[in-house]
Design a protein around this motif. Structure first.
Motif, PDB file in Angstrom:
ATOM      1  N   LEU A  72       0.852  -1.193   0.000  1.00 44.87           N
ATOM      2  CA  LEU A  72       0.000   0.000   0.000  1.00 44.87           C
ATOM      3  C   LEU A  72       0.882   1.235   0.000  1.00 44.87           C
ATOM      4  N   TRP A  73       0.708   2.085  -1.033  1.00 47.73           N
ATOM      5  CA  TRP A  73       1.480   3.327  -1.126  1.00 47.73           C
ATOM      6  C   TRP A  73       0.757   4.486  -0.451  1.00 47.73           C
ATOM      7  N   HIS A  74      -0.534   4.581  -0.732  1.00 47.13           N
ATOM      8  CA  HIS A  74      -1.293   5.770  -0.347  1.00 47.13           C
ATOM      9  C   HIS A  74      -2.738   5.368  -0.083  1.00 47.13           C
ATOM     10  N   ILE A  75      -3.328   5.997   0.922  1.00 49.46           N
ATOM     11  CA  ILE A  75      -4.718   5.677   1.242  1.00 49.46           C
ATOM     12  C   ILE A  75      -5.548   6.918   1.517  1.00 49.46           C
ATOM     13  N   GLY A  76      -4.909   8.069   1.798  1.00 46.74           N
ATOM     14  CA  GLY A  76      -5.667   9.294   2.080  1.00 46.74           C
ATOM     15  C   GLY A  76      -5.932   9.457   3.556  1.00 46.74           C
ATOM     16  N   ASN A  77      -6.217  10.702   3.977  1.00 49.46           N
ATOM     17  CA  ASN A  77      -6.308  10.986   5.401  1.00 49.46           C
ATOM     18  C   ASN A  77      -7.661  10.664   6.026  1.00 49.46           C
ATOM     19  N   THR A 281      -3.425  17.460   5.265  1.00 46.93           N
ATOM     20  CA  THR A 281      -2.493  17.149   4.191  1.00 46.93           C
ATOM     21  C   THR A 281      -3.046  15.969   3.414  1.00 46.93           C
ATOM     22  N   THR A 282      -2.735  15.903   2.138  1.00 44.89           N
ATOM     23  CA  THR A 282      -3.171  14.753   1.335  1.00 44.89           C
ATOM     24  C   THR A 282      -2.163  13.614   1.411  1.00 44.89           C
ATOM     25  N   TYR A 283      -0.896  13.919   1.141  1.00 43.94           N
ATOM     26  CA  TYR A 283       0.123  12.869   1.076  1.00 43.94           C
ATOM     27  C   TYR A 283       0.791  12.589   2.417  1.00 43.94           C
ATOM     28  N   GLY A 284       0.742  13.534   3.333  1.00 42.24           N
ATOM     29  CA  GLY A 284       1.486  13.402   4.579  1.00 42.24           C
ATOM     30  C   GLY A 284       1.099  12.155   5.361  1.00 42.24           C
ATOM     31  N   GLY A 285       2.124  11.420   5.814  1.00 41.15           N
ATOM     32  CA  GLY A 285       1.875  10.210   6.574  1.00 41.15           C
ATOM     33  C   GLY A 285       1.444   9.032   5.735  1.00 41.15           C
ATOM     34  N   ASN A 286       1.757   9.077   4.428  1.00 39.26           N
ATOM     35  CA  ASN A 286       1.392   7.933   3.584  1.00 39.26           C
ATOM     36  C   ASN A 286       2.189   6.706   4.013  1.00 39.26           C
ATOM     37  N   PRO A 287       1.621   5.510   3.825  1.00 41.68           N
ATOM     38  CA  PRO A 287       2.258   4.309   4.373  1.00 41.68           C
ATOM     39  C   PRO A 287       3.643   4.012   3.814  1.00 41.68           C
ATOM     40  N   LEU A 288       3.903   4.352   2.555  1.00 42.43           N
ATOM     41  CA  LEU A 288       5.218   4.065   1.982  1.00 42.43           C
ATOM     42  C   LEU A 288       6.289   4.936   2.639  1.00 42.43           C
ATOM     43  N   GLY A 289       6.042   6.236   2.708  1.00 41.86           N
ATOM     44  CA  GLY A 289       7.004   7.135   3.345  1.00 41.86           C
ATOM     45  C   GLY A 289       7.192   6.829   4.812  1.00 41.86           C
TER      46      GLY A 289
END
Length: 406
Positions: A72-77, A281-289
């Protein structure tokens, strides 16, 4: 099909010209070495501006990236995820903080910290308590708010009126700070070591004095550890050596070893002022990062890693001392851990860019911190043989500048 062959010239053709990159184009890296598109190798003393703290292509980080990237790269806040929760838990266990907010960069982390400070003051005291105190030559990011708070006017000029209520004071001048911090002050933001401003460490008494003044007047003390954090100073965060606890701490750069991630750390009491929808934030805290950053913090927080930073710091300063014995070009060497600045003598005032360019021509990737300071921010685990080779090449680069001057 379009012609997608590219070179350094392509930058001038298609990129907005806010940067002036080197003549060579880096292609790949391993540890503390980088190879350009022509196959030439470079010793990396810059670390992507204090970012690649564990070097290039670190095997454990590559493994995490592959494993999490396949999940999972991204899921949204609207949802949380396990990697970000693990990262937040690790950071709060290792620091003063109880809560974390994740963003994409140091600028965004500082933006969140400054907004939180004003929100806290608004909730507690009303709209009149909104003044932010910063310091000359500081750097806090490139958003309009953070660049206005930063103490280098050249970065905010030409963009219209700056936000009101921002005061800049001399760095390390405690008397000036004590005089300025008052009932209208909502926050003081400070770098424990000014990075862009010349690699200038804050005096411990200065930081303690800021803490005391903030306590007296109900203001928040924000430590911008975007550059000093995640082991760069020889401690996980520089405040831990200074023995001065901030209310809010910002961290980025090395946090993701190159993957864009930043964080604002604070206490339960202060975090409660950021209610649902107040910031985001949209991308902040995404699972990949978050997964990558969690592994970075795990590795860097190991006492053996931090001890290695201190050992390499001494080795780097010894190498600079030997260079200075040969060439006599440095007025002062300063900094902590592996954030070190070498200030040029008056004979070479304004020439840091010349030395930086020559270093690239001799196979060294370097940084500057203003027109008079060479900045070193290599990997925290840089092999000593790479450091030695880098300084051998840097010596030749210095010779070429001195020869050209004659």
């Amino acid at each position: 099909m379009n012609d997608l062959n590219v070179s350094r010239q392509t930058f001038d053709e298609v990129m907005v010209p806010v940067f002036s990159p080197a003549a060579f184009v880096p292609d790949h890296g391993k540890g503390s070495r980088v190879w350009d598109t022509q196959g030439r190798d470079y010793i990396d003393f810059a670390g992507g501006i204090a970012v690649t703290a564990l070097g290039h292509s670190h095997p454990e980080l590559l493994q995490v990236m592959q494993e999490q990237g396949s999940k999972l790269w991204h899921i949204g806040n609207g949802y949380t995820n396990e990697p970000v929760l693990r990262l937040a838990k690790r950071l709060t266990q290792l620091t003063f903080a109880d809560k974390a907010f994740f963003a994409n960069s140091g600028a965004e982390a500082n933006e969140a910290a400054l907004k939180l400070a004003r929100r806290v003051a608004f909730d507690r005291f009303g709209p009149e308590k909104s003044e932010i105190i910063s310091f000359t030559q500081s750097f806090h990011g490139r958003t309009f708010f953070t660049v206005s708070v930063g103490g280098q006017p050249k970065y905010s000029e030409g963009f219209g009126p700056i936000p009101a209520g921002i005061i800049h004071l001399p760095f390390n001048d405690l008397a000036a700070a004590q005089k300025a911090i008052g009932e209208r002050t909502c926050a003081v933001i400070v770098e424990p070591i000014q990075g862009e401003g010349g690699v200038i460490p804050a005096d411990p008494a200065f930081l303690q004095g800021l803490r005391d003044a903030c306590n007296k007047h109900g203001a928040l003390l924000i430590f911008d550890e975007v550059q000093t954090g995640v082991g760069r100073s020889g401690h996980l965060y520089a405040y831990q050596e200074a023995g001065v606890m901030p209310d809010v701490l910002t961290t980025a750069k090395a946090l993701g070893n190159g993957f864009p991630i930043g964080a604002m750390l604070t206490t339960d009491v202060l975090a409660a002022h950021f209610k649902v929808g107040v910031h985001g934030t949209t991308y902040g805290g995404n699972p990949l990062g978050a997964a990558i950053a969690d592994k970075v913090v795990e590795i860097v927080s190991n006492p053996a890693t931090l001890e290695g930073v201190c050992n390499r710091s001494e080795a780097l300063k010894q190498q600079l001392s030997r260079l200075n014995e040969r060439f006599g070009i440095f007025k002062e060497v300063r900094g902590k851990g592996l954030l070190v600045g070498a200030e040029l003598t008056s004979d070479f005032k304004g020439r840091s860019k010349d030395f930086n360019t020559a270093a690239g021509q001799h196979g060294v990737i370097m940084l500057i911190a203003g027109p008079d300071v060479l900045r070193f921010a290599p990997s925290l685990i840089m092999p000593l043989e790479d450091m030695e080779e880098g300084f051998s090449r840097l010596g030749k680069a210095i010779e070429s500048v001195l020869h050209a001057k004659k």
